[in-house]
Design a protein around this motif. Structure first.
Motif, PDB file in Angstrom:
ATOM      1  N   UNK A 153       2.694  -3.852   4.694  1.00 43.39           N
ATOM      2  CA  UNK A 153       1.781  -4.500   3.760  1.00 43.39           C
ATOM      3  C   UNK A 153       0.392  -3.873   3.909  1.00 43.39           C
ATOM      4  N   UNK A 154      -0.226  -3.544   2.790  1.00 40.16           N
ATOM      5  CA  UNK A 154      -1.573  -2.976   2.807  1.00 40.16           C
ATOM      6  C   UNK A 154      -2.543  -4.013   2.279  1.00 40.16           C
ATOM      7  N   UNK A 155      -3.587  -4.295   3.075  1.00 40.26           N
ATOM      8  CA  UNK A 155      -4.597  -5.251   2.635  1.00 40.26           C
ATOM      9  C   UNK A 155      -5.877  -4.513   2.265  1.00 40.26           C
ATOM     10  N   UNK A 156      -6.359  -4.776   1.063  1.00 39.25           N
ATOM     11  CA  UNK A 156      -7.637  -4.236   0.610  1.00 39.25           C
ATOM     12  C   UNK A 156      -8.511  -5.403   0.175  1.00 39.25           C
ATOM     13  N   UNK A 157      -9.395  -5.824   1.072  1.00 38.90           N
ATOM     14  CA  UNK A 157     -10.190  -7.011   0.796  1.00 38.90           C
ATOM     15  C   UNK A 157      -9.300  -8.234   0.753  1.00 38.90           C
ATOM     16  N   UNK A 158      -9.306  -8.924  -0.365  1.00 42.93           N
ATOM     17  CA  UNK A 158      -8.459 -10.109  -0.534  1.00 42.93           C
ATOM     18  C   UNK A 158      -7.231  -9.820  -1.389  1.00 42.93           C
ATOM     19  N   UNK A 159      -6.848  -8.558  -1.456  1.00 40.63           N
ATOM     20  CA  UNK A 159      -5.642  -8.157  -2.182  1.00 40.63           C
ATOM     21  C   UNK A 159      -4.622  -7.577  -1.215  1.00 40.63           C
ATOM     22  N   UNK A 160      -3.397  -8.044  -1.335  1.00 40.17           N
ATOM     23  CA  UNK A 160      -2.308  -7.563  -0.491  1.00 40.17           C
ATOM     24  C   UNK A 160      -1.315  -6.797  -1.363  1.00 40.17           C
ATOM     25  N   UNK A 161      -0.989  -5.579  -0.945  1.00 36.14           N
ATOM     26  CA  UNK A 161      -0.031  -4.761  -1.673  1.00 36.14           C
ATOM     27  C   UNK A 161       1.302  -4.767  -0.934  1.00 36.14           C
ATOM     28  N   UNK A 162       2.336  -5.185  -1.654  1.00 35.50           N
ATOM     29  CA  UNK A 162       3.682  -5.244  -1.082  1.00 35.50           C
ATOM     30  C   UNK A 162       4.476  -4.062  -1.630  1.00 35.50           C
ATOM     31  N   UNK A 163       4.882  -3.130  -0.776  1.00 30.92           N
ATOM     32  CA  UNK A 163       5.596  -1.942  -1.275  1.00 30.92           C
ATOM     33  C   UNK A 163       7.001  -2.291  -1.729  1.00 30.92           C
ATOM     34  N   UNK A 164       7.528  -1.495  -2.627  1.00 30.78           N
ATOM     35  CA  UNK A 164       8.925  -1.663  -3.001  1.00 30.78           C
ATOM     36  C   UNK A 164       9.821  -1.230  -1.857  1.00 30.78           C
ATOM     37  N   UNK A 165      10.897  -1.957  -1.658  1.00 28.52           N
ATOM     38  CA  UNK A 165      11.801  -1.633  -0.562  1.00 28.52           C
ATOM     39  C   UNK A 165      12.528  -0.327  -0.884  1.00 28.52           C
ATOM     40  N   UNK A 166      12.706   0.506   0.101  1.00 26.53           N
ATOM     41  CA  UNK A 166      13.328   1.815  -0.094  1.00 26.53           C
ATOM     42  C   UNK A 166      14.682   1.877   0.601  1.00 26.53           C
ATOM     43  N   UNK A 167      15.452   2.879   0.262  1.00 22.08           N
ATOM     44  CA  UNK A 167      16.811   3.000   0.790  1.00 22.08           C
ATOM     45  C   UNK A 167      16.844   3.300   2.281  1.00 22.08           C
ATOM     46  N   UNK A 168      15.740   3.809   2.826  1.00 24.40           N
ATOM     47  CA  UNK A 168      15.741   4.145   4.251  1.00 24.40           C
ATOM     48  C   UNK A 168      15.462   2.930   5.138  1.00 24.40           C
ATOM     49  N   UNK A 169      15.187   1.780   4.520  1.00 24.13           N
ATOM     50  CA  UNK A 169      14.992   0.549   5.296  1.00 24.13           C
ATOM     51  C   UNK A 169      16.350  -0.128   5.445  1.00 24.13           C
ATOM     52  N   UNK A 170      16.844  -0.161   6.659  1.00 22.15           N
ATOM     53  CA  UNK A 170      18.151  -0.733   6.918  1.00 22.15           C
ATOM     54  C   UNK A 170      18.046  -2.252   7.060  1.00 22.15           C
ATOM     55  N   UNK A 171      19.053  -2.928   6.559  1.00 17.63           N
ATOM     56  CA  UNK A 171      19.084  -4.382   6.672  1.00 17.63           C
ATOM     57  C   UNK A 171      19.158  -4.782   8.140  1.00 17.63           C
ATOM     58  N   UNK A 172      18.313  -5.721   8.584  1.00 18.29           N
ATOM     59  CA  UNK A 172      18.387  -6.169   9.981  1.00 18.29           C
ATOM     60  C   UNK A 172      19.679  -6.933  10.226  1.00 18.29           C
ATOM     61  N   UNK A 173      19.993  -7.145  11.494  1.00 19.22           N
ATOM     62  CA  UNK A 173      21.264  -7.790  11.831  1.00 19.22           C
ATOM     63  C   UNK A 173      21.099  -9.239  12.271  1.00 19.22           C
ATOM     64  N   UNK A 200       6.734  -2.201  -6.367  1.00 19.08           N
ATOM     65  CA  UNK A 200       5.531  -2.723  -5.696  1.00 19.08           C
ATOM     66  C   UNK A 200       4.994  -3.962  -6.397  1.00 19.08           C
ATOM     67  N   UNK A 201       4.416  -4.851  -5.600  1.00 18.74           N
ATOM     68  CA  UNK A 201       3.740  -6.035  -6.126  1.00 18.74           C
ATOM     69  C   UNK A 201       2.374  -6.151  -5.472  1.00 18.74           C
ATOM     70  N   UNK A 202       1.491  -6.916  -6.109  1.00 21.60           N
ATOM     71  CA  UNK A 202       0.187  -7.208  -5.517  1.00 21.60           C
ATOM     72  C   UNK A 202      -0.049  -8.711  -5.525  1.00 21.60           C
ATOM     73  N   UNK A 203      -0.722  -9.162  -4.485  1.00 17.82           N
ATOM     74  CA  UNK A 203      -1.118 -10.570  -4.386  1.00 17.82           C
ATOM     75  C   UNK A 203      -2.633 -10.600  -4.267  1.00 17.82           C
ATOM     76  N   UNK A 204      -3.291 -11.136  -5.277  1.00 18.25           N
ATOM     77  CA  UNK A 204      -4.748 -11.237  -5.273  1.00 18.25           C
ATOM     78  C   UNK A 204      -5.135 -12.663  -4.907  1.00 18.25           C
ATOM     79  N   UNK A 205      -5.890 -12.792  -3.831  1.00 21.83           N
ATOM     80  CA  UNK A 205      -6.248 -14.109  -3.311  1.00 21.83           C
ATOM     81  C   UNK A 205      -7.665 -14.460  -3.749  1.00 21.83           C
ATOM     82  N   UNK A 206      -7.809 -15.607  -4.381  1.00 23.41           N
ATOM     83  CA  UNK A 206      -9.118 -16.091  -4.788  1.00 23.41           C
ATOM     84  C   UNK A 206      -9.518 -17.279  -3.914  1.00 23.41           C
TER      85      UNK A 206
END
Length: 255
Positions: free
Chosen positions: A195-215, A166-172
Motif C-alpha cells: 500500500x502506498x500512502x500519499x498524504x491522506x490518500x492510500x493507493x491499493x495496487x492490483x493483485x498480480x499473478x506472482x502473489x501466491x495465495x497464503x495458506x 488499482x484502487x485509491x482511498x481518499x480520506x477526508x
C-alpha cells in the motif's frame, strides 16, 4: 523463614492481539486462503469467533442470502461489510449482518456514504438487530470520512486488495487512530500487497499473478497491554509495603 519452590514456573503467555488476529484472518481469506485457520480455537475471544464465523459464511457459494453473525464486535462489522462485498461470488447476493447488544447503534454512516456511489445500500433494522447490505464494490476511487473510525479504512484496504486493478482511498476529515491503519498496511505487506500512502490518500495496487495465495498458517503476537494493570498493582503494593515498613521503623526510634 525461608520458602523454596523448585518447580515454580512464572512464564506468562499474553493473550493474542485482537487487532493483529482480525487482520491476519481477513487478509489470508481475501488473498485466497481457506481451511482450518477459520476453525474456532479454545483461546479465541468472542470478537475473533465472530470474524471467523463471518468468513466461513462467505464460503457458502450456494446461499442466495449470506448471513454474517457479528455478535457484538464492532471491528468485525466495519471490516466485513466492504470485505464481504468484495469477495462474494454473486453481485446479486444479499448480505445480512446480525448483531447483538448495542452494536446496531454503532455508527456506519461514513462507510455507507463512501459505498453509495457504487450502488451499495446499507439498511439498519434495529428491531431485528440486523443490517442488510445490497450491491457490490469494484476497483475505483473511494472517498471516506476518516475522523470517526480507522476501521472503515482498514476494511476498504483489505477488501480492495483482492482485485487485479488499482484502487485509491481518499480520506477526508483527518485520519483517526492512524497506527491501526499501519497495522493493516503491515499485514498486507507481509503477503506482498504494498500500500502506498500519499498524504491522506492510500493507493491499493492490483493483485498480480506472482502473489501466491497464503495458506492460512500464521502466528499472532501477544498483546501485553493488559499487563499494565498488573504492573501498576505491583507498583502500588510495593509502595504500600515500603510505607508500612517506614512507619514501623519510625515507631521504634527513640523520642
Amino acid at each position: 523463614m525461608k520458602i523454596s519452590v523448585k518447580d515454580l514456573n512464572l512464564d506468562i503467555k499474553a493473550p493474542l492481539s485482537k487487532s493483529v488476529y482480525h487482520r491476519e484472518l481477513i487478509v489470508n481469506f481475501v488473498l485466497g486462503a481457506r481451511g482450518e485457520f477459520l476453525t474456532e480455537a479454545e483461546d479465541d475471544n468472542d470478537d475473533i469467533r465472530a470474524t471467523k464465523a463471518c468468513l466461513r459464511a462467505l464460503e457458502d457459494t450456494n446461499a442466495e442470502t449470506i448471513t454474517l453473525n457479528c455478535n457484538e464486535s464492532g471491528s468485525t462489522l466495519r471490516f466485513m461489510i466492504p470485505v464481504a462485498l468484495a469477495v462474494k461470488s454473486d453481485a446479486n447476493k444479499t448480505l445480512v449482518f446480525k448483531t447483538k447488544g448495542r452494536l446496531i447503534d454503532r455508527p456506519i454512516e461514513e462507510l455507507s456514504d463512501c459505498l453509495k456511489p457504487f450502488g451499495v445500500v446499507i439498511t439498519k433494522n434495529k428491531e431485528a438487530n440486523e443490517i442488510t447490505v445490497t450491491g457490490n464494490i469494484e476497483p475505483g476511487r473511494y472517498v471516506i470520512d476518516g475522523s470517526v473510525s480507522s476501521q472503515y479504512i482498514s476494511g476498504l484496504l483489505m477488501a480492495l486488495s483482492c482485485f487485479d486493478k488499482e484502487s485509491t482511498i481518499e480520506v477526508t476529515g483527518g485520519v483517526a487512530s492512524v497506527h491501526y491503519i499501519e497495522l493493516t498496511v503491515a499485514a498486507l505487506a507481509k503477503y506482498g500487497i504494498s500500500i502506498v500512502r500519499e498524504g491522506d490518500t492510500f493507493k491499493v495496487p492490483g493483485i498480480t499473478s506472482d502473489i501466491k495465495a497464503p495458506d492460512g498458517n500464521f502466528e499472532v503476537e501477544g498483546d501485553w497491554s493488559n499487563g499494565a494493570f498488573l504492573l501498576c498493582l505491583g507498583s502500588l503494593i510495593h509502595g504500600a509495603f515500603r510505607a508500612i515498613r517506614r512507619y514501623f521503623i519510625s515507631l521504634s526510634l527513640p523520642t
